[in-house]
Motif scaffolding. Structure first.
Motif, mmCIF file in Angstrom:
data_model
loop_
_atom_site.group_PDB
_atom_site.id
_atom_site.type_symbol
_atom_site.label_atom_id
_atom_site.label_comp_id
_atom_site.label_asym_id
_atom_site.label_seq_id
_atom_site.Cartn_x
_atom_site.Cartn_y
_atom_site.Cartn_z
ATOM 1 N N PRO A 186 1.946 -24.441 -28.835
ATOM 2 C CA PRO A 186 2.625 -24.266 -30.055
ATOM 3 C C PRO A 186 4.124 -25.153 -29.843
ATOM 4 O O PRO A 186 4.637 -25.228 -28.913
ATOM 5 C CB PRO A 186 2.995 -22.808 -30.283
ATOM 6 N N ILE A 187 4.758 -25.305 -30.969
ATOM 7 C CA ILE A 187 5.836 -26.117 -31.031
ATOM 8 C C ILE A 187 7.032 -25.711 -30.346
ATOM 9 O O ILE A 187 7.786 -26.262 -29.655
ATOM 10 C CB ILE A 187 6.234 -26.491 -32.519
ATOM 11 N N GLU A 188 7.044 -24.271 -30.132
ATOM 12 C CA GLU A 188 8.274 -23.665 -29.526
ATOM 13 C C GLU A 188 8.213 -23.911 -28.123
ATOM 14 O O GLU A 188 9.327 -23.997 -27.392
ATOM 15 C CB GLU A 188 8.432 -22.108 -30.017
ATOM 16 N N PHE A 189 6.872 -23.803 -27.531
ATOM 17 C CA PHE A 189 6.867 -24.170 -25.953
ATOM 18 C C PHE A 189 7.283 -25.425 -25.638
ATOM 19 O O PHE A 189 8.301 -25.760 -24.842
ATOM 20 C CB PHE A 189 5.416 -23.911 -25.697
ATOM 21 N N LYS A 190 6.971 -26.212 -26.627
ATOM 22 C CA LYS A 190 7.581 -27.903 -26.390
ATOM 23 C C LYS A 190 8.996 -27.946 -26.502
ATOM 24 O O LYS A 190 9.628 -28.656 -25.774
ATOM 25 C CB LYS A 190 6.998 -28.836 -27.436
ATOM 26 N N LEU A 191 9.594 -27.069 -27.600
ATOM 27 C CA LEU A 191 10.858 -27.372 -27.783
ATOM 28 C C LEU A 191 11.719 -26.769 -26.850
ATOM 29 O O LEU A 191 12.858 -27.246 -26.259
ATOM 30 C CB LEU A 191 11.510 -26.855 -29.065
ATOM 31 N N GLY A 789 2.016 -18.262 -36.864
ATOM 32 C CA GLY A 789 3.331 -18.752 -36.408
ATOM 33 C C GLY A 789 3.634 -20.029 -36.330
ATOM 34 O O GLY A 789 4.748 -20.566 -35.868
ATOM 35 N N ASN A 790 2.837 -21.126 -36.657
ATOM 36 C CA ASN A 790 3.044 -22.567 -36.940
ATOM 37 C C ASN A 790 3.598 -22.774 -38.169
ATOM 38 O O ASN A 790 3.345 -22.807 -39.086
ATOM 39 C CB ASN A 790 1.747 -23.210 -36.880
ATOM 40 N N PRO A 791 5.068 -23.317 -38.020
ATOM 41 C CA PRO A 791 5.615 -23.611 -39.126
ATOM 42 C C PRO A 791 5.241 -24.708 -39.978
ATOM 43 O O PRO A 791 5.673 -24.982 -41.197
ATOM 44 C CB PRO A 791 7.292 -24.081 -38.446
#
Lengths: 835, 97
Positions: A186-191, A789-791
């Motif tokens: 998920p994007i938060e892990f990448k950010l 949870g994916n924006p």
């Protein structure tokens, strides 16, 4: 293939220089793109087209119809996601069903699960950096992770019905995590530049502990300690009575000892409160907190069978607190006992198996927070070498927990938690203060909830509810059996029986006479079953009836009771409640505090100028609805704020207590109605006492409110709409503004059934359900947010912006088989097969 | 300046072009078949440059591709002169007389 040799001039220093320069440039660029950018990981890893942010653009592919082989299943499981993203799970065994719930939770909410666990476990610094260290230290001190570790061992040993469920659930989460490659994160892990860890039973219990603490982590004993120090015991009790003032449903004051003197120093109390405040973004603490539930018996409904409403009020967040799901499994036998299996739908917590609100086709349930006082504070005496504490006449060894905290970019901080027999020491600021809390007993609640999920009647419901101990909840019940069905409500939870102290104030920890001697027996918990009135309700008000034997065990500080007053008014006035009524009640925005005080205000306030006269005219004839388009609502709310401040602010300032919490409004309402010449209306600022009454203060407050609103909204009271100063805001757990939704103009306030406390309301109804027992498929539900949870998903916020904000609901139907779901309602079908 | 002889310039240009073109093609694929535009929009918002700054992530990615390609080619070309090329025979044995 042999190529002819490349030819050129002889190698020279110049060639070496060129090569060296090129190499150096490459190294520089590599270093630049590999260096973290503030809190973000390196630009290189973010921009990498294959594993960086761009791969998030394909995240939705994992949710498309497909067959996925996973280890740990015994038979295929069908997961149908409908067009709203709600998961319907059909499994051949209970374990496989809960496995699939873990799988879909992780598919839709993996980062939320991870970060909420990290918050509870005190591991935020590891991924968010040193700014989270104080929060981590606070949660390490409370010990949610230590409690969870012990709970995991205990539940495994107990081998009760929750044991296979939680194990299967964890396996399902891990089946998804292990299926991920770095591009799939998920994007938060990448950010944030980290990878998801495998899930564990301990993590589920730790996250459960966070939710529990958010509902029971009441530190009002410390506030009250400070208040008594500033005002003395008598006045402090006037400000925060042992039981809320004003009309209460139901309420009956009971005597609590007022002779205790607070032993806690201001510095120590403030230090704990400060630490808790730093951790507050991670717990559901907000102005106007509370929840509603009520059920109406068949003899008062249009259908002849019950309706049940429930809307828990929690922090608004994205991804949302709840995840809607439906689970169907066959019956099973466990430890020799037969169980009917799970045919349940409702609200689940990502990270935790169990349906906390919902229905199983036989019964329905929902909870509000009891708000019982289950945390006590003890001033401890430690030996000079900090190895022992004094209790009674003897010294006992302190327990020391080593809690090393990894901090992103800064290595590891050695942190130690010291604990006495009462519990962990939360401050050493001048005094050593420990906390005894029922939170340490958290662990068996899943067993209770799973039993409720399978219950077919009130007996089975109550048999399971007794295992729910932390946090104390008022669980409402309804079923459709018999001619008119049944309704009921009961408080559940551990309520400590205290010897020789009330629990309102900290006490001397060395005095062994101050102790918990046990817990209130389950059968004595407040409860009502099929009452003659035909309805039951709870809105965080004092739960026990007059003369209740264990009043002091449940505590003193509860919701002021305005929502309870309103629902009692609505339900008692309506003898033929319909589904539409139930919706109307849940969305009701009438402020009963205004209903009580505004008539007095209109009678005693004399406008000081034309604008004030116009403002007063807005209040005249107002229906007390906190409508977003109402200017009277703005005037009332602003007035209420100033009325509290103008009544008590001078007293607090004179007592050097301005940083402490003002009384609840019902205390002032009570003075306004019953004691208009109270000394609290006197002006004590400037070192002199000027005798005043309510009329003086009410006029002063009105002038202050009008002046404030002119400053903020201009000189025309008719344009002072509530929605122009009152908003709802839905923050993302990361705090990133781009992932937030709102602010949206909002109706309601902290006293309305449709609660929206504060001017920027960041909490409120986190799940709304209405269960109709005439036809369960007419039931309704909605929550602010969306399933994903994916924006980038349409299901990130479609519940919120598509329905919730407009006061609409979505169908909450049972889909007994995968085939029963109409094709046009199916978004995707995933089949999990054993691998 | 000597570093950027015409051969070097061509190598650098080719490297930059090759990598950035292939990355650009991939990004076109992401935009057409994935949620590339929404993602780029979102990252623009996260970086605080607004919802319409979808181009920023795209440009940054292509700049990274250009840099990687150019530097790879530059290092490769200059390295090859040292490690792959052989001196011509004529140069090795100068004519006598």
């Amino acid at each position: 293939v042999d190529h002819p040799p490349l030819t050129g001039g002889p190698s020279s220093r110049r060639d070496w220089a060129k090569f060296g320069t090129a190499l150096a440039l490459s190294v520089v660029v590599f270093a630049v793109f590999s260096a973290p950018v503030g809190p973000l990981p390196s630009l290189g890893s973010l921009l990498d087209p294959t594993t960086g942010l761009w791969s998030v653009a394909f995240a939705q592919r994992g949710l498309q119809s497909q067959t996925i082989g996973v280890p740990g299943l015994s038979a295929p499981v069908t997961i149908v996601r409908d067009v709203m993203g709600v998961s319907h799970i059909y499994a051949a065994s209970a374990s496989d069903g809960w496995f699939a719930l873990g799988f879909v939770h992780a598919q839709d909410r993996l980062w939320q699960m991870d970060i909420q666990y990290r918050a509870a476990a005190g591991r935020l610094s590891e991924v968010l950096g040193p700014s989270m260290l104080s929060t981590d230290e606070f949660f390490r001190s409370i010990g949610l992770n230590r409690i969870a570790k012990a709970g995991a061992v205990a539940r495994a040993q107990a081998n009760d019905i929750d044991t296979p469920v939680i194990n299967a659930y964890v396996a399902g989460v891990n089946a998804y995590i292990t299926s991920l490659d770095p591009p799939d994160y998920p994007i938060e892990f990448k950010l944030l530049g980290y990878r998801p860890e495998l899930w564990t039973v301990e993590k589920t219990l730790t996250e459960g502990g966070l939710i529990a603490w958010s509902l029971m982590g009441d530190l009002s004993d410390l506030q009250y300690n400070l208040l008594v120090q500033k005002f003395g015991s008598t006045k402090a009790q006037e400000l925060f009575p042992n039981y809320p003032a004003g009309a209460q449903y139901p309420i009956q004051p009971s005597s609590v000892s007022a002779s205790e003197t607070p032993p806690l120093s201001e510095a120590a109390a403030q230090d704990i409160l400060h630490k808790a405040a730093l951790a507050s973004p991670w717990i559901a603490d907000f102005e106007g907190a509370g929840s509603n539930n009520w059920a109406v018996a068949g003899n008062r409904t249009d259908t002849g069978l019950p309706y049940l409403d429930a809307d828990p009020h929690l922090q608004f967040q994205l991804p949302a607190v709840w995840y809607e799901a439906e689970l169907h499994t066959p019956g099973f036998t466990w430890n020799g006992s037969p169980y009917p299996g799970y045919d349940v739908r409702g609200a689940t917590f990502p990270g935790i198996p169990g349906f906390f609100f919902g229905t199983n086709g036989h019964i329905a349930w929902g909870e509000t927070n009891t708000g019982a006082d289950v945390n006590d504070f003890f001033v401890e005496q430690l030996s000079s070498d900090k190895t022992e504490y004094l209790y009674g006449a003897s010294w006992h060894p302190l327990t020391v927990y080593a809690e090393p905290i990894a901090v992103k970019g800064e290595g590891t901080v050695d942190y130690k938690v010291y604990a006495t027999g009462h519990g962990p020491i939360l401050t050493e600021e001048g005094q050593n203060v420990s906390m005894q809390s029922t939170i340490v007993l958290f662990g068996e609640e899943l067993r209770a909830m799973l039993g409720i999920n399978m219950a077919r009647n009130s007996d089975e419901f109550n048999a399971s509810a007794q295992f729910w101990r932390v946090p104390a909840q008022n669980v409402i019940y309804a079923d459709g059996s018999g001619l008119q069905g049944h309704i009921g409500i009961r408080s559940t939870g551990y309520f400590p029986i205290r010897a020789n102290f009330s629990g309102r104030l900290p006490v001397d920890g060395t005095n062994a006479s101050y102790r918990w001697t046990g817990f209130v027996p389950f059968d004595a918990y407040p409860h009502v079953w099929d009452p003659a009135s035909g309805y039951v309700w709870s809105n965080n008000e004092v739960p026990y009836p007059p003369g209740y034997e264990y009043a002091t065990s449940l505590g003193s500080l509860f919701d002021p009771g305005y929502r309870a007053r309103r629902i009692h008014e609505l339900l008692s006035a309506d003898s033929r409640v319909s589904l539409e009524d139930m919706k109307r009640f849940q969305l009701d925005i009438l402020d009963t505090a205004a209903q009580s005080v505004v008539p007095i205000l209109l009678a005693v306030v004399h406008p000081s100028d034309g604008v004030a006269a116009q403002a007063l005219a807005q209040l005249s004839g107002w229906d007390y609805d906190m409508d977003a388009n109402s200017s009277a609502a703005s005037i009332w709310y602003t007035y209420m704020t100033y009325y509290l401040e103008d009544t008590f602010g001078d007293d607090y300032a004179a007592a050097d207590a301005s940083n402490l919490t003002l009384p609840q409004f019902n205390t002032l309402e009570n003075l306004t109605q019953n004691d208009p010449s109270s000394h609290w209306f006197d002006n004590v600022s400037g070192g002199t006492i000027v005798t005043q009454n309510r009329t003086v203060v009410m006029n002063q407050a009105f002038d202050d409110a009008v002046t404030h609103l002119v400053d903020v909204l201009g000189p025309m009271p008719s344009t002072w709409t509530w929605g122009s100063i009152h908003f709802g805001q839905y923050e993302h757990l990361s705090g990133l503004a781009a992932l937030r939704r709102g602010p949206y103009p909002a109706a309601g306030d902290g006293f309305t059934l449709n609660v929206a406390g504060g001017l920027v309301s960041e909490g409120g109804p986190s799940w709304r359900q209405i269960i109709d027992f005439r036809d369960l498929n007419r039931s309704l539900a909605i929550y602010p947010g969306g399933q994903s949870g994916n924006p980038l998903s349409v299901h990130y916020d479609d519940f919120l912006v598509g329905s919730y904000l407009a006061g609409r609901y979505l169908p909450f139907r049972e889909q007994p088989t995968a085939e029963s779901i109409p094709a046009q309602s199916v978004e995707s079908t995933i089949t999990l097969v054993p691998r | 300046v000597g570093l950027l002889s015409s051969r070097v310039r061509r190598a650098v240009l080719l490297g930059a072009l090759a990598v950035s073109t292939s990355w650009a093609a991939y990004l076109v694929y992401v935009f057409v078949f994935g949620q590339g535009l929404q993602l780029a929009d979102l990252v623009g918002q996260i970086l605080g440059v607004g919802a319409e700054a979808w181009w920023l992530l795209t440009v940054l990615t292509l700049v990274l591709g250009i840099l990687l390609g150019a530097l790879g080619a530059l290092t490769g070309y200059t390295g090859s002169r040292l490690f792959l090329w052989e001196a011509p025979a004529a140069a090795a044995e100068a004519p006598k007389g």
